[in-house]
Motif scaffolding. Structure first.
Motif, short mmCIF file in Angstrom:
data_model
loop_
_atom_site.label_atom_id
_atom_site.label_comp_id
_atom_site.label_asym_id
_atom_site.label_seq_id
_atom_site.Cartn_x
_atom_site.Cartn_y
_atom_site.Cartn_z
N ARG B 242 -91.40 62.40 109.47
CA ARG B 242 -89.99 61.98 109.39
C ARG B 242 -89.20 63.03 108.63
O ARG B 242 -89.67 63.60 107.64
N GLN B 251 -82.94 58.66 107.03
CA GLN B 251 -83.79 59.37 107.98
C GLN B 251 -82.91 59.97 109.07
O GLN B 251 -82.03 59.29 109.60
N GLY B 253 -84.42 62.12 111.54
CA GLY B 253 -85.21 62.52 112.71
C GLY B 253 -86.65 62.10 112.55
O GLY B 253 -87.11 61.74 111.45
N GLN B 254 -87.35 62.16 113.64
CA GLN B 254 -88.74 61.72 113.68
C GLN B 254 -89.47 62.56 114.71
O GLN B 254 -88.97 62.76 115.81
N SER B 289 -83.59 71.08 114.01
CA SER B 289 -82.29 70.54 114.42
C SER B 289 -82.40 69.59 115.60
O SER B 289 -81.80 68.53 115.61
N SER B 290 -83.19 69.97 116.62
CA SER B 290 -83.23 69.11 117.82
C SER B 290 -84.38 68.12 117.79
O SER B 290 -84.42 67.21 118.62
N HIS B 291 -85.34 68.31 116.88
CA HIS B 291 -86.50 67.42 116.78
C HIS B 291 -87.38 67.48 118.01
O HIS B 291 -88.13 66.56 118.29
N ARG B 292 -87.25 68.57 118.75
CA ARG B 292 -88.11 68.73 119.94
C ARG B 292 -89.15 69.80 119.67
O ARG B 292 -88.93 70.73 118.89
#
Lengths: 169, 377
Positions: B242, B251, B253-254, B289-292
Protein backbone atom coordinates in the motif's frame (compact mmCIF):
# COMPACT_ATOMS: atom_id res chain seq x y z
CA UNK A 1 33.95 -55.11 -0.85
CA UNK A 2 35.81 -52.80 -3.16
CA UNK A 3 35.22 -49.08 -3.08
CA UNK A 4 33.64 -48.98 -6.52
CA UNK A 5 31.53 -52.08 -5.83
CA UNK A 6 30.20 -50.52 -2.68
CA UNK A 7 29.19 -47.42 -4.62
CA UNK A 8 27.54 -49.46 -7.37
CA UNK A 9 25.58 -51.43 -4.83
CA UNK A 10 24.33 -48.20 -3.30
CA UNK A 11 23.53 -46.78 -6.72
CA UNK A 12 21.55 -49.88 -7.73
CA UNK A 13 19.38 -49.58 -4.67
CA UNK A 14 19.01 -45.82 -4.80
CA UNK A 15 18.49 -45.17 -8.50
CA UNK A 16 14.91 -46.41 -8.92
CA UNK A 17 13.77 -44.21 -6.06
CA UNK A 18 15.83 -41.25 -7.22
CA UNK A 19 14.55 -41.61 -10.75
CA UNK A 20 10.94 -41.51 -9.58
CA UNK A 21 11.63 -38.34 -7.64
CA UNK A 22 13.33 -36.84 -10.67
CA UNK A 23 10.41 -37.87 -12.87
CA UNK A 24 7.92 -36.09 -10.64
CA UNK A 25 10.01 -32.97 -10.97
CA UNK A 26 10.58 -32.96 -14.71
CA UNK A 27 7.88 -35.21 -16.13
CA UNK A 28 10.20 -37.06 -18.46
CA UNK A 29 11.64 -40.52 -17.72
CA UNK A 30 14.66 -40.05 -19.99
CA UNK A 31 15.59 -36.71 -18.50
CA UNK A 32 14.98 -38.16 -15.05
CA UNK A 33 17.41 -40.96 -15.75
CA UNK A 34 20.03 -38.47 -16.99
CA UNK A 35 19.62 -36.38 -13.88
CA UNK A 36 20.03 -39.40 -11.64
CA UNK A 37 23.11 -40.50 -13.50
CA UNK A 38 24.71 -37.07 -13.15
CA UNK A 39 23.79 -36.86 -9.50
CA UNK A 40 25.18 -40.31 -8.76
CA UNK A 41 28.43 -39.49 -10.57
CA UNK A 42 28.87 -36.58 -8.19
CA UNK A 43 27.99 -38.81 -5.27
CA UNK A 44 30.79 -41.11 -6.36
CA UNK A 45 33.29 -38.26 -6.27
CA UNK A 46 32.35 -37.68 -2.63
CA UNK A 47 31.90 -41.37 -1.85
CA UNK A 48 34.84 -41.78 0.47
CA UNK A 49 33.35 -39.18 2.76
CA UNK A 50 29.74 -40.24 2.70
CA UNK A 51 29.80 -44.01 2.57
CA UNK A 52 27.37 -44.56 5.40
CA UNK A 53 24.24 -45.59 3.56
CA UNK A 54 21.74 -43.21 5.08
CA UNK A 55 24.05 -40.23 4.70
CA UNK A 56 24.65 -41.28 1.11
CA UNK A 57 20.97 -41.27 0.28
CA UNK A 58 20.46 -37.81 1.74
CA UNK A 59 23.51 -36.56 -0.12
CA UNK A 60 22.26 -38.12 -3.35
CA UNK A 61 18.87 -36.44 -2.95
CA UNK A 62 20.49 -33.08 -2.31
CA UNK A 63 22.73 -33.49 -5.34
CA UNK A 64 19.77 -34.56 -7.46
CA UNK A 65 17.88 -31.42 -6.44
CA UNK A 66 20.87 -29.28 -7.31
CA UNK A 67 21.18 -30.95 -10.69
CA UNK A 68 17.50 -30.54 -11.35
CA UNK A 69 17.24 -26.91 -10.32
CA UNK A 70 20.35 -26.01 -12.26
CA UNK A 71 19.49 -27.93 -15.36
CA UNK A 72 18.40 -25.69 -18.19
CA UNK A 73 16.84 -28.62 -19.95
CA UNK A 74 14.11 -28.89 -17.33
CA UNK A 75 11.02 -29.73 -19.24
CA UNK A 76 7.47 -29.11 -18.20
CA UNK A 77 5.60 -32.37 -17.94
CA UNK A 78 2.72 -31.35 -20.16
CA UNK A 79 5.01 -31.09 -23.19
CA UNK A 80 6.20 -34.65 -23.16
CA UNK A 81 3.37 -36.50 -21.57
CA UNK A 82 1.96 -37.96 -24.77
CA UNK A 83 5.22 -39.83 -25.25
CA UNK A 84 5.13 -41.34 -21.86
CA UNK A 85 1.74 -42.98 -21.65
CA UNK A 86 2.34 -46.66 -22.24
CA UNK A 87 0.03 -48.59 -24.55
CA UNK A 88 -0.71 -51.31 -22.13
CA UNK A 89 -1.01 -49.96 -18.65
CA UNK A 90 -2.71 -52.93 -17.18
CA UNK A 91 -2.83 -52.02 -13.55
CA UNK A 92 -2.17 -48.31 -14.00
CA UNK A 93 -5.00 -45.85 -13.53
CA UNK A 94 -6.35 -43.91 -16.46
CA UNK A 95 -3.76 -41.63 -18.08
CA UNK A 96 -5.91 -38.61 -17.34
CA UNK A 97 -5.27 -38.74 -13.61
CA UNK A 98 -1.52 -38.91 -14.07
CA UNK A 99 -1.79 -36.05 -16.49
CA UNK A 100 -3.66 -34.09 -13.89
CA UNK A 101 -1.09 -34.12 -11.11
CA UNK A 102 1.85 -33.70 -13.47
CA UNK A 103 0.15 -30.78 -15.16
CA UNK A 104 -0.57 -29.29 -11.79
CA UNK A 105 3.06 -29.71 -10.77
CA UNK A 106 4.14 -28.10 -14.00
CA UNK A 107 2.26 -25.01 -12.94
CA UNK A 108 4.42 -24.58 -9.89
CA UNK A 109 7.74 -22.80 -9.89
CA UNK A 110 10.62 -25.32 -9.77
CA UNK A 111 11.46 -24.58 -6.15
CA UNK A 112 7.88 -25.12 -5.02
CA UNK A 113 7.69 -28.27 -7.09
CA UNK A 114 10.84 -29.52 -5.38
CA UNK A 115 9.28 -28.85 -1.97
CA UNK A 116 6.08 -30.72 -2.88
CA UNK A 117 7.95 -33.73 -4.20
CA UNK A 118 10.30 -33.89 -1.23
CA UNK A 119 7.56 -33.49 1.37
CA UNK A 120 4.74 -35.56 -0.11
CA UNK A 121 6.59 -38.06 -2.21
CA UNK A 122 9.86 -38.57 -0.38
CA UNK A 123 8.07 -37.87 2.91
CA UNK A 124 10.85 -35.72 4.31
CA UNK A 125 10.17 -33.55 7.31
CA UNK A 126 10.13 -29.77 6.99
CA UNK A 127 13.61 -29.59 8.53
CA UNK A 128 14.92 -32.29 6.23
CA UNK A 129 13.51 -30.54 3.19
CA UNK A 130 15.12 -27.29 4.36
CA UNK A 131 18.47 -29.03 4.66
CA UNK A 132 18.20 -30.62 1.23
CA UNK A 133 17.25 -27.39 -0.49
CA UNK A 134 19.42 -25.08 1.57
CA UNK A 135 16.67 -22.78 2.73
CA UNK A 136 14.92 -22.10 6.00
CA UNK A 137 12.19 -24.35 7.47
CA UNK A 138 9.92 -21.30 7.38
CA UNK A 139 10.54 -21.01 3.69
CA UNK A 140 9.66 -24.68 3.24
CA UNK A 141 6.43 -24.21 5.13
CA UNK A 142 5.40 -21.16 3.18
CA UNK A 143 6.34 -22.84 -0.08
CA UNK A 144 4.26 -25.88 0.89
CA UNK A 145 1.23 -23.80 1.78
CA UNK A 146 1.47 -21.84 -1.44
CA UNK A 147 2.01 -24.94 -3.52
CA UNK A 148 -0.92 -26.81 -1.96
CA UNK A 149 -3.17 -23.80 -2.53
CA UNK A 150 -2.13 -23.68 -6.13
CA UNK A 151 -2.54 -27.42 -6.57
CA UNK A 152 -6.00 -27.22 -5.08
CA UNK A 153 -6.89 -24.50 -7.54
CA UNK A 154 -5.66 -26.52 -10.48
CA UNK A 155 -6.91 -29.90 -9.38
CA UNK A 156 -10.20 -28.69 -8.00
CA UNK A 157 -11.87 -30.08 -4.95
CA UNK A 158 -12.80 -33.67 -5.46
CA UNK A 159 -15.60 -35.49 -3.78
CA UNK A 160 -14.57 -38.41 -1.63
CA UNK A 161 -16.32 -40.76 -4.02
CA UNK A 162 -14.51 -39.50 -7.08
CA UNK A 163 -11.20 -39.75 -5.31
CA UNK A 164 -11.81 -43.26 -4.06
CA UNK A 165 -12.91 -44.39 -7.45
CA UNK A 166 -9.82 -42.97 -9.04
CA UNK A 167 -7.18 -44.21 -6.68
CA UNK A 168 -8.42 -47.21 -4.86
CA UNK A 169 -9.32 -49.46 -7.73
CA UNK B 1 -7.98 -31.91 -1.17
CA UNK B 2 -5.58 -32.74 1.58
CA UNK B 3 -2.01 -33.90 1.83
CA UNK B 4 -3.09 -37.51 1.65
CA UNK B 5 -4.69 -36.95 -1.74
CA UNK B 6 -1.56 -35.26 -2.99
CA UNK B 7 0.52 -38.18 -1.76
CA UNK B 8 -1.77 -40.62 -3.49
CA UNK B 9 -1.70 -38.68 -6.73
CA UNK B 10 2.08 -38.47 -6.70
CA UNK B 11 2.38 -42.20 -6.09
CA UNK B 12 -0.08 -42.68 -8.89
CA UNK B 13 1.81 -40.52 -11.31
CA UNK B 14 4.81 -42.79 -11.38
CA UNK B 15 2.93 -45.93 -12.27
CA UNK B 16 3.87 -47.38 -15.60
CA UNK B 17 7.48 -46.40 -15.24
CA UNK B 18 9.78 -47.82 -17.91
CA UNK B 19 12.63 -50.16 -16.96
CA UNK B 20 15.74 -48.55 -15.58
CA UNK B 21 18.82 -48.37 -17.78
CA UNK B 22 22.35 -49.17 -16.57
CA UNK B 23 22.43 -46.01 -14.48
CA UNK B 24 24.76 -47.28 -11.78
CA UNK B 25 27.46 -48.40 -14.16
CA UNK B 26 27.30 -45.21 -16.18
CA UNK B 27 27.33 -43.16 -12.99
CA UNK B 28 30.44 -44.99 -11.82
CA UNK B 29 32.27 -44.34 -15.08
CA UNK B 30 31.22 -40.70 -15.14
CA UNK B 31 32.15 -40.36 -11.48
CA UNK B 32 35.63 -41.72 -12.11
CA UNK B 33 36.14 -39.19 -14.90
CA UNK B 34 34.85 -36.35 -12.72
CA UNK B 35 37.10 -37.34 -9.89
CA UNK B 36 40.08 -37.45 -12.20
CA UNK B 37 39.30 -33.98 -13.50
CA UNK B 38 38.91 -32.65 -10.01
CA UNK B 39 42.19 -34.10 -8.86
CA UNK B 40 43.90 -32.61 -11.89
CA UNK B 41 42.79 -29.28 -10.52
CA UNK B 42 40.81 -28.37 -13.60
CA UNK B 43 37.94 -26.09 -12.72
CA UNK B 44 36.06 -28.17 -15.27
CA UNK B 45 32.41 -27.65 -14.92
CA UNK B 46 31.04 -26.10 -11.80
CA UNK B 47 29.47 -29.48 -11.35
CA UNK B 48 32.75 -30.88 -10.10
CA UNK B 49 32.94 -28.38 -7.29
CA UNK B 50 29.28 -28.98 -6.59
CA UNK B 51 29.91 -32.65 -6.09
CA UNK B 52 32.65 -32.05 -3.59
CA UNK B 53 31.35 -29.21 -1.52
CA UNK B 54 28.92 -30.02 1.21
CA UNK B 55 27.55 -26.57 0.54
CA UNK B 56 24.61 -26.24 -1.77
CA UNK B 57 25.98 -25.18 -5.11
CA UNK B 58 22.77 -23.95 -6.64
CA UNK B 59 24.30 -20.52 -6.95
CA UNK B 60 26.93 -21.82 -9.31
CA UNK B 61 24.37 -22.87 -11.84
CA UNK B 62 22.21 -19.83 -12.08
CA UNK B 63 20.20 -20.69 -15.18
CA UNK B 64 20.99 -18.57 -18.17
CA UNK B 65 23.54 -16.37 -16.49
CA UNK B 66 27.24 -17.08 -16.30
CA UNK B 67 29.35 -15.19 -13.80
CA UNK B 68 30.37 -12.85 -16.57
CA UNK B 69 26.78 -12.35 -17.59
CA UNK B 70 25.34 -11.78 -21.02
CA UNK B 71 26.41 -8.14 -20.80
CA UNK B 72 29.94 -9.50 -20.72
CA UNK B 73 31.08 -7.69 -17.64
CA UNK B 74 32.08 -9.26 -14.37
CA UNK B 75 29.79 -8.77 -11.40
CA UNK B 76 30.18 -5.47 -9.61
CA UNK B 77 29.87 -7.22 -6.28
CA UNK B 78 32.88 -8.54 -4.43
CA UNK B 79 32.82 -10.79 -1.47
CA UNK B 80 34.57 -9.53 1.63
CA UNK B 81 36.37 -12.27 3.47
CA UNK B 82 34.88 -11.86 6.90
CA UNK B 83 31.56 -11.47 8.57
CA UNK B 84 30.09 -9.38 11.33
CA UNK B 85 29.84 -11.73 14.25
CA UNK B 86 30.59 -15.33 15.00
CA UNK B 87 29.21 -18.52 13.46
CA UNK B 88 26.38 -18.79 15.97
CA UNK B 89 25.00 -15.32 15.29
CA UNK B 90 21.80 -15.01 13.34
CA UNK B 91 20.74 -11.44 12.77
CA UNK B 92 17.40 -10.90 11.11
CA UNK B 93 17.92 -7.48 9.68
CA UNK B 94 20.67 -4.99 9.09
CA UNK B 95 20.66 -1.23 8.63
CA UNK B 96 23.41 1.25 7.66
CA UNK B 97 24.10 4.51 9.40
CA UNK B 98 23.74 7.63 7.22
CA UNK B 99 27.52 7.97 6.87
CA UNK B 100 27.74 4.30 5.84
CA UNK B 101 30.29 3.61 8.56
CA UNK B 102 28.18 1.66 11.01
CA UNK B 103 25.86 -1.30 10.54
CA UNK B 104 23.10 -2.01 13.05
CA UNK B 105 21.71 -5.52 13.30
CA UNK B 106 18.63 -6.92 15.01
CA UNK B 107 19.84 -10.25 16.27
CA UNK B 108 18.11 -13.54 16.81
CA UNK B 109 18.80 -13.28 20.51
CA UNK B 110 16.63 -10.18 20.66
CA UNK B 111 19.41 -7.65 20.95
CA UNK B 112 20.60 -4.92 18.63
CA UNK B 113 24.27 -4.59 17.85
CA UNK B 114 26.40 -1.98 16.13
CA UNK B 115 29.28 -2.95 13.89
CA UNK B 116 32.08 -1.00 12.29
CA UNK B 117 31.70 -1.37 8.54
CA UNK B 118 35.45 -1.01 8.09
CA UNK B 119 36.66 -3.59 10.60
CA UNK B 120 33.47 -5.68 10.88
CA UNK B 121 33.95 -5.70 14.65
CA UNK B 122 31.19 -5.12 17.12
CA UNK B 123 31.18 -1.63 18.60
CA UNK B 124 30.44 -1.59 22.29
CA UNK B 125 27.96 -3.82 24.02
CA UNK B 126 24.76 -5.24 22.64
CA UNK B 127 21.64 -3.16 23.18
CA UNK B 128 19.02 -5.02 25.13
CA UNK B 129 15.42 -4.35 26.01
CA UNK B 130 14.28 -6.15 29.12
CA UNK B 131 11.49 -8.59 28.41
CA UNK B 132 11.40 -7.95 24.68
CA UNK B 133 13.08 -8.89 21.43
CA UNK B 134 14.24 -6.23 19.03
CA UNK B 135 12.95 -6.80 15.50
CA UNK B 136 13.59 -3.49 13.76
CA UNK B 137 16.50 -1.05 13.83
CA UNK B 138 16.97 2.30 12.12
CA UNK B 139 19.33 5.25 12.34
CA UNK B 140 18.17 8.84 12.50
CA UNK B 141 19.25 10.91 9.47
CA UNK B 142 21.72 12.76 11.71
CA UNK B 143 23.26 9.40 12.58
CA UNK B 144 23.53 9.98 16.30
CA UNK B 145 20.39 8.12 17.33
CA UNK B 146 19.40 4.50 16.80
CA UNK B 147 15.76 3.57 17.13
CA UNK B 148 14.71 0.01 17.90
CA UNK B 149 11.30 -1.61 17.51
CA UNK B 150 10.50 -4.56 19.71
CA UNK B 151 8.06 -7.31 20.50
CA UNK B 152 6.51 -5.31 23.33
CA UNK B 153 5.29 -2.86 20.71
CA UNK B 154 7.68 -0.13 21.79
CA UNK B 155 10.08 2.07 19.89
CA UNK B 156 13.13 3.09 21.89
CA UNK B 157 15.82 5.64 21.19
CA UNK B 158 19.49 5.01 21.89
CA UNK B 159 22.62 7.05 21.68
CA UNK B 160 24.82 5.57 18.97
CA UNK B 161 27.89 6.79 20.80
CA UNK B 162 27.13 5.57 24.33
CA UNK B 163 24.41 2.95 23.70
CA UNK B 164 22.41 4.54 26.48
CA UNK B 165 18.69 4.85 26.09
CA UNK B 166 17.51 8.38 25.35
CA UNK B 167 14.28 9.37 26.98
CA UNK B 168 11.11 7.38 27.28
CA UNK B 169 10.02 4.78 24.76
CA UNK B 170 7.12 5.29 22.41
CA UNK B 171 4.34 2.88 23.19
CA UNK B 172 3.55 2.45 19.54
CA UNK B 173 1.32 -0.59 19.63
CA UNK B 174 -0.15 -3.26 21.82
CA UNK B 175 1.35 -5.75 19.45
CA UNK B 176 4.77 -6.77 18.21
CA UNK B 177 6.50 -4.11 16.10
CA UNK B 178 8.29 -5.41 13.03
CA UNK B 179 9.53 -2.32 11.28
CA UNK B 180 10.60 1.19 12.21
CA UNK B 181 12.09 3.96 10.11
CA UNK B 182 12.75 7.70 10.13
CA UNK B 183 11.58 9.98 7.37
CA UNK B 184 14.47 11.33 5.26
CA UNK B 185 14.32 14.68 7.08
CA UNK B 186 14.21 13.04 10.48
CA UNK B 187 11.03 14.79 11.51
CA UNK B 188 8.85 11.72 11.49
CA UNK B 189 9.15 8.15 12.66
CA UNK B 190 6.99 5.38 11.17
CA UNK B 191 6.22 2.11 12.96
CA UNK B 192 4.44 -1.03 11.76
CA UNK B 193 3.86 -4.58 12.88
CA UNK B 194 1.25 -6.99 14.14
CA UNK B 195 -2.17 -5.55 14.53
CA UNK B 196 -2.09 -4.21 11.00
CA UNK B 197 -1.47 -0.67 12.10
CA UNK B 198 1.02 1.81 10.74
CA UNK B 199 1.64 4.95 12.78
CA UNK B 200 3.56 8.14 12.43
CA UNK B 201 5.29 9.89 15.30
CA UNK B 202 6.99 13.21 15.72
CA UNK B 203 10.71 12.35 15.63
CA UNK B 204 11.60 14.91 18.29
CA UNK B 205 8.67 15.03 20.68
CA UNK B 206 7.75 11.39 20.06
CA UNK B 207 4.09 12.24 20.10
CA UNK B 208 1.72 10.59 17.67
CA UNK B 209 1.05 12.37 14.41
CA UNK B 210 -2.40 11.84 13.04
CA UNK B 211 -4.50 8.74 13.38
CA UNK B 212 -3.31 5.17 12.89
CA UNK B 213 -3.25 3.98 9.30
CA UNK B 214 -4.99 0.64 9.21
CA UNK B 215 -4.29 -2.16 6.79
CA UNK B 216 -6.93 -4.76 6.31
CA UNK B 217 -4.68 -7.59 7.38
CA UNK B 218 -3.31 -8.50 10.74
CA UNK B 219 0.34 -7.83 10.04
CA UNK B 220 2.34 -5.19 8.29
CA UNK B 221 5.84 -6.50 7.85
CA UNK B 222 7.62 -3.41 6.58
CA UNK B 223 7.21 0.34 6.23
CA UNK B 224 9.51 2.58 4.17
CA UNK B 225 9.49 6.25 3.18
CA UNK B 226 9.91 7.41 -0.39
CA UNK B 227 13.14 9.36 -1.00
CA UNK B 228 11.27 12.69 -0.89
CA UNK B 229 9.50 11.69 2.30
CA UNK B 230 6.04 12.30 0.83
CA UNK B 231 4.91 8.71 0.56
CA UNK B 232 4.98 5.59 2.67
CA UNK B 233 5.05 2.10 1.23
CA UNK B 234 3.82 -0.64 3.53
CA UNK B 235 3.99 -4.38 3.01
CA UNK B 236 1.05 -6.46 4.19
CA UNK B 237 1.32 -10.08 5.16
CA UNK B 238 -1.13 -11.02 2.40
CA UNK B 239 1.16 -9.73 -0.29
CA UNK B 240 -0.39 -6.29 -0.82
CA UNK B 241 1.79 -3.21 -0.96
CA UNK B 242 0.00 0.00 0.00
CA UNK B 243 1.09 3.54 -0.78
CA UNK B 244 0.11 6.29 1.65
CA UNK B 245 0.32 10.05 1.44
CA UNK B 246 2.33 11.10 4.48
CA UNK B 247 0.70 14.50 4.89
CA UNK B 248 -2.90 13.28 4.73
CA UNK B 249 -2.16 9.76 5.97
CA UNK B 250 -4.61 8.45 3.42
CA UNK B 251 -4.00 5.46 1.26
CA UNK B 252 -3.36 6.59 -2.31
CA UNK B 253 -2.62 3.33 -4.02
CA UNK B 254 -2.34 -0.40 -3.80
CA UNK B 255 -0.15 -2.83 -5.66
CA UNK B 256 -1.58 -6.30 -5.75
CA UNK B 257 0.27 -9.00 -7.52
CA UNK B 258 -2.35 -11.64 -8.10
CA UNK B 259 0.21 -14.14 -9.29
CA UNK B 260 2.09 -14.01 -6.08
CA UNK B 261 0.60 -16.58 -3.78
CA UNK B 262 2.60 -15.60 -0.80
CA UNK B 263 4.77 -13.41 1.19
CA UNK B 264 6.31 -10.09 0.38
CA UNK B 265 9.95 -10.12 1.21
CA UNK B 266 11.29 -6.67 0.45
CA UNK B 267 10.48 -3.34 -1.15
CA UNK B 268 12.73 -0.54 -2.37
CA UNK B 269 12.14 2.87 -3.92
CA UNK B 270 14.34 3.93 -6.81
CA UNK B 271 16.58 6.89 -5.93
CA UNK B 272 14.34 9.22 -7.98
CA UNK B 273 11.29 7.93 -6.17
CA UNK B 274 9.42 7.01 -9.36
CA UNK B 275 9.67 3.27 -9.08
CA UNK B 276 8.97 0.83 -6.30
CA UNK B 277 10.66 -2.55 -6.63
CA UNK B 278 8.75 -5.34 -4.89
CA UNK B 279 10.37 -8.68 -4.13
CA UNK B 280 8.22 -11.65 -3.27
CA UNK B 281 8.51 -14.92 -5.04
CA UNK B 282 9.38 -12.87 -8.10
CA UNK B 283 10.59 -9.31 -8.59
CA UNK B 284 8.54 -6.54 -10.14
CA UNK B 285 8.89 -2.83 -10.66
CA UNK B 286 5.83 -0.64 -10.16
CA UNK B 287 5.19 2.93 -11.17
CA UNK B 288 4.68 4.99 -8.05
CA UNK B 289 2.37 7.38 -9.88
CA UNK B 290 0.22 5.02 -11.94
CA UNK B 291 0.42 1.99 -9.61
CA UNK B 292 0.91 -0.23 -12.63
CA UNK B 293 3.62 -2.76 -13.15
CA UNK B 294 6.49 -1.53 -15.30
CA UNK B 295 7.95 -3.95 -17.77
CA UNK B 296 8.62 -7.62 -17.36
CA UNK B 297 8.55 -9.60 -14.15
CA UNK B 298 11.98 -10.78 -13.12
CA UNK B 299 12.66 -14.21 -11.67
CA UNK B 300 15.76 -14.04 -9.53
CA UNK B 301 15.42 -17.47 -8.02
CA UNK B 302 13.46 -20.66 -7.70
CA UNK B 303 12.89 -19.54 -4.15
CA UNK B 304 11.68 -16.29 -2.68
CA UNK B 305 13.61 -13.18 -3.50
CA UNK B 306 14.46 -12.11 0.01
CA UNK B 307 15.97 -8.74 -0.65
CA UNK B 308 16.12 -6.05 -3.32
CA UNK B 309 17.94 -2.72 -3.53
CA UNK B 310 18.61 -0.13 -6.20
CA UNK B 311 22.16 1.05 -6.78
CA UNK B 312 22.76 4.74 -6.21
CA UNK B 313 22.47 5.64 -9.88
CA UNK B 314 19.17 3.81 -10.08
CA UNK B 315 20.34 1.77 -13.06
CA UNK B 316 20.81 -1.58 -11.39
CA UNK B 317 18.75 -3.74 -9.07
CA UNK B 318 20.47 -6.21 -6.79
CA UNK B 319 18.63 -9.20 -5.34
CA UNK B 320 19.42 -11.98 -2.89
CA UNK B 321 17.71 -15.30 -2.33
CA UNK B 322 18.01 -18.22 0.03
CA UNK B 323 19.78 -20.40 -2.50
CA UNK B 324 23.02 -18.46 -2.15
CA UNK B 325 22.43 -16.15 -5.06
CA UNK B 326 23.20 -12.47 -5.38
CA UNK B 327 22.09 -11.17 -8.76
CA UNK B 328 22.27 -7.89 -10.64
CA UNK B 329 19.56 -6.67 -13.00
CA UNK B 330 19.30 -3.83 -15.44
CA UNK B 331 16.57 -1.75 -13.83
CA UNK B 332 15.32 -0.47 -17.17
CA UNK B 333 15.36 -3.56 -19.36
CA UNK B 334 14.91 -6.06 -16.49
CA UNK B 335 17.59 -8.26 -17.99
CA UNK B 336 19.85 -10.16 -15.67
CA UNK B 337 23.35 -8.73 -15.78
CA UNK B 338 25.30 -11.03 -13.54
CA UNK B 339 25.13 -13.57 -10.78
CA UNK B 340 27.51 -13.86 -7.91
CA UNK B 341 28.01 -17.46 -6.93
CA UNK B 342 28.42 -17.75 -3.20
CA UNK B 343 29.62 -20.97 -1.63
CA UNK B 344 29.14 -21.97 1.97
CA UNK B 345 26.09 -23.17 3.82
CA UNK B 346 25.74 -19.97 5.83
CA UNK B 347 25.02 -17.78 2.84
CA UNK B 348 21.37 -18.66 2.38
CA UNK B 349 20.40 -14.99 2.28
CA UNK B 350 17.40 -13.66 4.13
CA UNK B 351 17.70 -9.89 3.56
CA UNK B 352 19.72 -7.19 1.80
CA UNK B 353 20.43 -3.50 2.36
CA UNK B 354 22.70 -1.03 0.60
CA UNK B 355 24.83 1.65 2.26
CA UNK B 356 23.79 5.26 1.65
CA UNK B 357 27.07 5.91 -0.18
CA UNK B 358 26.29 3.00 -2.46
CA UNK B 359 29.60 1.25 -1.85
CA UNK B 360 28.58 -1.60 0.40
CA UNK B 361 25.88 -4.23 0.65
CA UNK B 362 24.92 -5.95 3.89
CA UNK B 363 23.22 -9.32 3.89
CA UNK B 364 21.69 -11.45 6.60
CA UNK B 365 21.14 -15.17 6.22
CA UNK B 366 19.21 -18.03 7.74
CA UNK B 367 22.29 -19.77 9.04
CA UNK B 368 25.00 -17.29 9.88
CA UNK B 369 26.18 -13.80 10.73
CA UNK B 370 25.61 -10.66 8.68
CA UNK B 371 28.10 -10.00 5.91
CA UNK B 372 29.33 -7.05 3.93
CA UNK B 373 30.00 -6.95 0.19
CA UNK B 374 31.85 -4.34 -1.81
CA UNK B 375 30.09 -2.71 -4.72
CA UNK B 376 32.35 -1.50 -7.48
CA UNK B 377 31.71 1.43 -9.77
Amino acid sequence: MGFADEFVEFAEVASPRLRRTAFLLCGDWHLAEDLVQNALAKVFVAWRRIRRQDAAYAYATRTLMNCYLADRRRKRPIEVLTDQIPDQAVAAPAPESRLLILTALAGLPPGARAVVVLRYWEDLSVDEVARVLGCSPGNVRSQSTRALSKLRLVLGEETDEARKERYLR
Amino acid sequence: MNEESIRAMLADAISGEPPLGPVSQHALRAGIRLRRRHRAGTAGSFAVVAGIAVAFPLALHSPGVSPAGPAGRPPAIQERAGSMGRPGDLPRKASFSPDSKIVATADNDGTARLWSAATERQMGNAIRVAGAQIWGVAFSPAGNVLVTADTKGEARFWSVASHRQLGAPIKASGWKLLSVTFSPDGKLLATAGNGGTVRLWNGITRRPVGAPMISRVSTVTEVIFSPDGKLLATSDSDGTVRLWNVATQRQVGQLTNHDNLGLLQATAFSPDGKILAVAAFDLREWSVSSHRQLGRTMHPSEFDTNGVVFTLDGKTLITVSANHLIREWNAATHRAIASVPVAGTTNNFSSLVISPDGKLLATTSYSGPARLWKLAG
